[in-house]
Scaffold this active site. Sequence first.
Site, mmCIF file in Angstrom:
data_model
loop_
_atom_site.group_PDB
_atom_site.id
_atom_site.type_symbol
_atom_site.label_atom_id
_atom_site.label_comp_id
_atom_site.label_asym_id
_atom_site.label_seq_id
_atom_site.Cartn_x
_atom_site.Cartn_y
_atom_site.Cartn_z
ATOM 1 N N HIS A 130 0.845 -1.194 0.000
ATOM 2 C CA HIS A 130 0.000 0.000 0.000
ATOM 3 C C HIS A 130 0.881 1.245 0.000
ATOM 4 C CE1 HIS A 130 -3.895 -2.055 0.995
ATOM 5 N NE2 HIS A 130 -3.028 -2.998 1.315
ATOM 6 N N ASN A 208 0.684 -12.287 8.008
ATOM 7 C CA ASN A 208 1.286 -11.365 7.051
ATOM 8 C C ASN A 208 0.911 -9.935 7.404
ATOM 9 O OD1 ASN A 208 0.361 -13.916 4.906
ATOM 10 N ND2 ASN A 208 2.490 -13.391 5.203
ATOM 11 N N ASP A 237 -0.531 -20.036 -0.829
ATOM 12 C CA ASP A 237 0.067 -20.094 -2.163
ATOM 13 C C ASP A 237 1.498 -20.621 -2.149
ATOM 14 O OD1 ASP A 237 1.275 -17.966 -0.906
ATOM 15 O OD2 ASP A 237 1.000 -16.537 -2.548
ATOM 16 N N GLY A 238 1.991 -21.017 -0.971
ATOM 17 C CA GLY A 238 3.363 -21.499 -0.875
ATOM 18 C C GLY A 238 4.376 -20.392 -0.708
ATOM 19 N N HIS A 240 3.241 -17.004 0.939
ATOM 20 C CA HIS A 240 2.842 -16.218 2.107
ATOM 21 C C HIS A 240 3.054 -16.953 3.428
ATOM 22 C CE1 HIS A 240 0.927 -13.560 -0.822
ATOM 23 N NE2 HIS A 240 0.692 -12.692 0.148
ATOM 24 N N ASP A 263 -6.245 -13.013 -1.974
ATOM 25 C CA ASP A 263 -5.563 -11.710 -1.928
ATOM 26 C C ASP A 263 -4.942 -11.431 -3.297
ATOM 27 O OD1 ASP A 263 -4.644 -9.307 -0.926
ATOM 28 O OD2 ASP A 263 -2.898 -10.153 0.089
ATOM 29 N N ALA A 304 3.280 -8.325 -2.887
ATOM 30 C CA ALA A 304 2.142 -7.480 -3.279
ATOM 31 C C ALA A 304 0.946 -8.364 -3.609
ATOM 32 C CB ALA A 304 2.523 -6.609 -4.470
ATOM 33 N N GLY A 305 0.262 -8.822 -2.575
ATOM 34 C CA GLY A 305 -0.846 -9.729 -2.820
ATOM 35 C C GLY A 305 -0.324 -11.028 -3.400
#
Length: 379
Positions: A130, A208, A237-238, A240, A263, A304-305
Amino acid sequence: MVTPDAVVENGEVVIEAGVIVGGSTGEAAEPAGTAVVDLDGCWLVPGFVDLHVHGGGGASFSAGNAEEALRAIATHRAHGTTTMVASTVTGALDDLAAQAGVLSELVEQGDLAGVHFEGPFIAENRCGAHDPTLLRDPDPADVRKLVDAARGTARMMTLAPELPGGLASVRLLSDLGVLAAVGHTDASYEVTRRAIEAGARVATHLFNAMPPLAHRVPGPIAALLEDERVAIELVNDGTHLHPSVLALAFRSAGADRVALITDAMGAAGMGDGSYPLGPLRVEVVDGVARIADERTPPGTGAIAGSTLTLDRALRRSVTVDGLPIVDAVRALSTTPARLLGLGDRVGSIEPGRSADLVVLDEALTVVGVMRGGAWLARS
């Protein structure tokens, strides 16, 4: 067929007018003259429900453009997500209000389940992807401005409760029927407990963008994990989360409190490259999205996401992390639907629910997606 409590072998679902009316789920028998679709050798699971997604297919919900938003929706639907809440990223209040106005129209026409504001009321030290120059304290008047801009479609807002106005804003959101989510925060254990007592009910991507769990300074993680009123978002997702951390969260909270989210930003469903995320640029390398920052070497910026889709989260949860498929499906569909107040409509294969269904092959790859009884994708 995966129901909320079991795997049903040789399952059958009967659908009339887009609604599940029976089968081996119970209640109505198969009507005469019904068209039959044979899914022998496949899994049948409820459509996925994503609480937290920023975009996909090269498109972003923050663009303030209905055409882009619909492209992102179509991308995730093709991967089995039949219900989703559109997430914004930090921006100027007027820009966020304008984005909410566009997204609210898509909610009203049934394409989205609501709007999630992630920022600008978050901690600079934990801002992640952000823009730090656009952050601000959560003044309840500003919070109310964004909620009002969404015209009754705001479903969740992520904020840092330790900031001035944070706890008052949590109470306001609770009074307005909007989920207050603790995230992008430096809150202490004690402040997080106060936020929960004030009405916070979601942990935004737990672990996170918040202080790590420490044995003398437990921080927000312990407070959020231990309270049965709080639902826990996890990005599987492996990248995060380490598998052991995912397992810890499931053991501590249980599948009834875990919501697996993507995300995802605009690169979901796309390849490596450069993509926008609000006012920032993101570089995706080997499927991992990071802020493209001139001050840091390529590939080392803040995460970033993600580029995740929920079908991949399901496959990883079952084949890599060893979760029972019933628990994984509950976290992908049933729990987030209940959290959104939609549990009587979507999120499970039960009579009376919308016929939102995902067909998976033996490798848990999507081969069919149905929404409201209509095929969106079919092998």
